[in-house]
Design an enzyme around this catalytic site. Structure first.
Site, short mmCIF file in Angstrom:
data_model
loop_
_atom_site.label_atom_id
_atom_site.label_comp_id
_atom_site.label_asym_id
_atom_site.label_seq_id
_atom_site.Cartn_x
_atom_site.Cartn_y
_atom_site.Cartn_z
N LYS A 53 55.75 56.14 58.08
CA LYS A 53 56.78 55.32 57.42
C LYS A 53 58.16 55.91 57.59
O LYS A 53 59.13 55.20 57.88
CB LYS A 53 56.44 55.17 55.94
CG LYS A 53 57.41 54.27 55.17
CD LYS A 53 57.37 52.85 55.69
CE LYS A 53 58.32 51.94 54.94
NZ LYS A 53 58.39 50.61 55.57
N HIS B 41 65.27 36.28 84.89
CA HIS B 41 65.68 37.45 85.66
C HIS B 41 64.58 38.51 85.72
O HIS B 41 64.85 39.70 85.79
CB HIS B 41 66.96 38.05 85.06
CG HIS B 41 68.14 37.14 85.18
ND1 HIS B 41 68.82 36.94 86.36
CD2 HIS B 41 68.74 36.35 84.26
CE1 HIS B 41 69.81 36.08 86.17
NE2 HIS B 41 69.77 35.70 84.90
N GLU C 1 62.43 42.25 67.10
CA GLU C 1 61.79 42.64 65.85
C GLU C 1 60.42 42.00 65.71
O GLU C 1 59.46 42.65 65.26
CB GLU C 1 62.69 42.25 64.67
CG GLU C 1 62.06 42.31 63.29
CD GLU C 1 61.60 43.69 62.87
OE1 GLU C 1 60.92 43.78 61.83
OE2 GLU C 1 61.88 44.69 63.58
N LYS D 297 56.92 44.07 65.31
CA LYS D 297 55.97 43.87 64.23
C LYS D 297 54.56 43.65 64.77
O LYS D 297 53.59 44.21 64.26
CB LYS D 297 56.38 42.66 63.37
CG LYS D 297 57.49 42.91 62.41
CD LYS D 297 57.04 43.82 61.29
CE LYS D 297 58.23 44.48 60.63
NZ LYS D 297 58.87 45.52 61.44
N ARG E 189 53.87 57.14 53.74
CA ARG E 189 54.56 57.78 54.86
C ARG E 189 53.73 57.76 56.14
O ARG E 189 54.26 57.94 57.23
CB ARG E 189 54.87 59.24 54.50
CG ARG E 189 55.95 59.40 53.46
CD ARG E 189 56.03 60.84 53.00
NE ARG E 189 57.24 61.07 52.20
CZ ARG E 189 58.32 61.71 52.64
NH1 ARG E 189 58.35 62.17 53.86
NH2 ARG E 189 59.37 61.87 51.87
N ASN F 17 56.58 70.29 56.92
CA ASN F 17 56.96 69.03 57.55
C ASN F 17 57.97 69.35 58.65
O ASN F 17 58.83 70.22 58.47
CB ASN F 17 57.65 68.09 56.55
CG ASN F 17 56.69 67.54 55.53
OD1 ASN F 17 55.49 67.76 55.62
ND2 ASN F 17 57.22 66.83 54.55
N GLY F 18 57.93 68.61 59.74
CA GLY F 18 58.91 68.81 60.80
C GLY F 18 58.31 69.47 62.02
O GLY F 18 57.10 69.47 62.22
N GLU G 55 53.14 46.87 66.36
CA GLU G 55 52.94 47.92 65.36
C GLU G 55 51.59 47.80 64.66
O GLU G 55 50.90 48.79 64.46
CB GLU G 55 54.04 47.84 64.28
CG GLU G 55 55.33 48.53 64.61
CD GLU G 55 56.30 48.44 63.44
OE1 GLU G 55 56.84 49.48 63.05
OE2 GLU G 55 56.52 47.33 62.91
N CYS H 170 54.53 62.92 57.03
CA CYS H 170 54.05 64.08 56.30
C CYS H 170 54.58 64.08 54.86
O CYS H 170 55.62 63.53 54.56
CB CYS H 170 54.43 65.39 56.98
SG CYS H 170 53.81 65.59 58.65
N TRP I 196 50.96 64.17 59.44
CA TRP I 196 51.01 63.24 60.58
C TRP I 196 51.10 64.11 61.82
O TRP I 196 52.06 64.85 62.00
CB TRP I 196 52.23 62.32 60.45
CG TRP I 196 52.27 61.20 61.43
CD1 TRP I 196 51.61 60.01 61.35
CD2 TRP I 196 53.05 61.14 62.64
NE1 TRP I 196 51.92 59.21 62.43
CE2 TRP I 196 52.80 59.89 63.24
CE3 TRP I 196 53.91 62.03 63.27
CZ2 TRP I 196 53.40 59.50 64.43
CZ3 TRP I 196 54.51 61.65 64.47
CH2 TRP I 196 54.25 60.40 65.03
#
Length: 608
Positions: A603, A504, A481, A485, A27, A98-99, A488, A2, A74
């Site tokens: 973001k 395992h 990571e 990526k 963002r 926002n929030g 995402e 946001c 968002w």
């Protein structure tokens, strides 16, 4: 997550707010809107989707007025449609938020019982009705705003305008960041200094519980107790220029290619090439490291994986006991912090809600708090005892690339300092390790020459439904990571595993349709990793090996390989980050996804 822009100005502000909101697109958002005071009445335009859709609405139905607020949303409560888009308004007030307002249900029930009718599914609309209710009780705008935010629980930043109150802009902050911009004839509110950079470089950051009342250029700030407060006005370094793609198709591609430069900038801050030695890293840091009984590392997402790599470095080079945990878990499991402990927090934005809350908890429990951040004016940077900045510059792509490698560069420098402070490393060790680090930008540039090959492999990976990554030692966090990526930005299901853990359980997933990306630098872990790789291949696994020329030669026959320049094992996490970024980028490109702003992601995650 946001974005907020507010202006108490001297011109029609809607076009200016629209341009400012474009600076907050990085963002992540799924709807947008603007409200202004037009001849004293609240007027607003909203649209789902990207800002170009809002721009098209404004072309057909322009907004006029010198006072206004804008928002990129968002979605948290309610679908991303026009009704749920901000600003939310009644005839008397318009707000952007926002929030998350945690007590919105009880407030909504209370207000509905008094005749308020709600049109959206959001928690945010409650704030507009709460202020309106207080205005109807005879409070003036300032008193109503202060009384309203005092009743909100959760994390929020809010900006409001009021019918019949041209030039009045009121903001409040609790948890989520909000900045005030100062100019000669105007004043501004924004999510961060980057949003305000086209207007002013004079910025103050509200603290938790603050309410700011702006009347034209006049700014008054009140603390959580309602007392007048002076917040330091800083000259921000945020650039007023919109960041562009510099000829690349996406910001992510541009940011991948910036890594030799920005990693070099970060290392230049921490290393003196004349030695080469580690520079002084911050007041009190060496003392804190020398006496630390344990280092706790915490972060979220990609930053957490950077911290996990750091764990390997700190334990090996500094013999410093390390515990690491994701911030959203650390703060809620009532961790036992030791005496003389230090706690390290990693964040690109410096506003990550869970990480900030975990830092505050560690600080309250007597830990020396250390922050690795990319935004010097951020909340985490301001609240940490010691700050280790990175110099990645603005990172627009939601999937972090250059911020990650800069975090690794800073953590590697920090780990050498820990080894020196604790008497584990000699001056000769320091010179060798620093020499290797200073070579990292050149090796990254060499690795980027493999881009065409990475593209071809990424296009093959794009055909898969599931992808597995594996590695040992510091390559284990890189495997996670790499998987992050890929999922995402390409939306392919991917998981990263410690190579020794494959047998395992995860090995049951192996068949000829599942690519397995093996991250295996030719280091002390190489032979064990290759043994695990052979187990995968024996079950039909389609292996893509990422290693140097020696590793590829020794590994034998694999489906495909990506060759990484030979280098000291110490810096391989920095270097091996590049191929996993390239593979994810080109897989996403082949699938036609929105690489820079993937679905459902933001973001900067400023809510829990």
């Amino acid at each position: 997550m946001c974005g907020i822009v507010g202006i108490a100005g001297t011109r029609d502000v809607a076009p200016v707010i629209l341009e400012a909101l474009k600076r907050l697109e990085y963002r992540g958002y799924d709807s947008a809107g603007i409200a202004t005071l037009d001849e004293g009445q609240i007027a607003r335009r909203r649209s789902p989707g990207k800002l170009n859709k809002l721009g098209a609405v404004l072309e057909v139905k322009p907004l006029h007025g010198f006072t206004g607020i804008g928002h990129t949303r968002w979605a948290t409560h309610g679908k991303p449609n026009e009704i749920n888009a901000h600003p939310h308004a009644t005839p008397r007030v318009a707000i952007v938020h926002n929030g998350i307002i945690e007590n919105f249900r009880e407030l909504k029930t209370e207000l509905a019982a008094r005749g308020h009718v709600f049109e959206s599914e959001t928690d945010s609309e409650v704030a507009a009705h709460l202020v309106t209710d207080l205005l109807s009780q005879g409070l003036d705008a300032e008193a109503a705003a202060k009384a309203a935010v005092a009743r909100l629980t959760g994390a929020y930043s809010i900006a409001m305008i009021f019918a019949g109150q041209d030039g009045l802009l009121i903001g409040a902050r609790k948890g989520a960041p909000l900045a005030v911009g100062y100019a000669e004839h105007e004043a501004y509110l924004g999510s961060d200094a980057f949003a305000l950079a086209p207007f002013t470089n004079r910025v103050a950051y509200l603290e938790d519980g603050d309410v700011v009342v702006i009347r034209g250029p006049e700014v008054r700030i009140f603390d959580a107790e309602g007392r007048p407060a002076n917040r330091e006005i800083k000259i921000t370094s945020a650039s007023a220029a919109l960041v562009d793609k510099a000829g690349h198709s996406h910001f992510m591609a541009k940011e991948i290619h910036e890594q030799p430069e920005v990693v070099g900038h970060t290392l230049a801050h921490y290393l003196d090439p004349a030695g080469p030695t580690v520079r002084h890293l911050g007041k009190g840091l060496r003392e804190a490291l020398a006496g630390a009984s344990r280092l706790t590392i915490s972060a979220c997402g990609t930053a957490y994986y950077a911290g996990m790599v750091g764990k390997y470095w700190f334990e090996k080079l500094g013999r410093l006991p390390v515990e690491s945990d994701v911030a959203s878990e650390l703060r809620y499991r009532n961790p036992v912090y030791p005496k003389n402990g230090a706690a390290l927090f990693v964040s690109q934005s410096g506003e990550t809600a869970d990480t900030l809350a975990a830092l505050r908890d560690a600080k309250a429990q007597g830990q020396t708090t250390i922050a690795v951040v990319n935004v010097a004016e951020s909340s985490i940077a301001r609240e940490a005892d010691i700050v280790l900045p990175t110099f990645a510059g603005p990172e627009i792509g939601v999937a972090s690339t250059k911020a990650f490698t800069c975090q690794l560069a800073a953590l590697a420098s920090f780990a050498i300092a820990a080894g020196l402070a604790r008497g584990v490393l000699s001056e000769e060790d320091e010179r060798k390790l620093c020499t290797s680090l200073l070579e990292a930008p050149r090796h990254i540039a060499e690795m980027l020459k493999q881009e065409a090959h990475a593209r071809a492999l990424g296009e093959e990976i794009a055909k898969a439904r599931d992808v597995l990554y594996m590695g040992r030692g510091a390559s284990f966090p890189l495997a996670m990571e790499g998987a992050l990526k890929l999922k995402e930005i390409s939306y392919i299901h991917a998981e990263g595993y410690a190579a020794g853990e494959m047998k395992h359980g995860p090995i049951a997933l192996i068949d000829e349709a599942v690519p397995i990306i093996v991250i295996a630098p030719h280091d002390v872990h190489f032979e064990k990793t290759i043994s695990n790789m052979q187990e995968v291949m024996a079950r039909g696994g389609k292996v893509l090996l990422i290693s140097d020329s020696d590793g590829i030669a020794k590994a034998g026959d694999v489906w495909a390989s990506l060759e990484v320049p030979k280098t000291n094992a110490f810096i391989t996490p920095i270097l091996y980050a590049i191929p996993v970024q390239l593979l994810a980028y080109y897989a996403a490109l082949a699938k036609g996804t929105d690489v820079d702003q993937p679905r459902n992601l933001a973001k900067s995650v400023t809510v829990e």
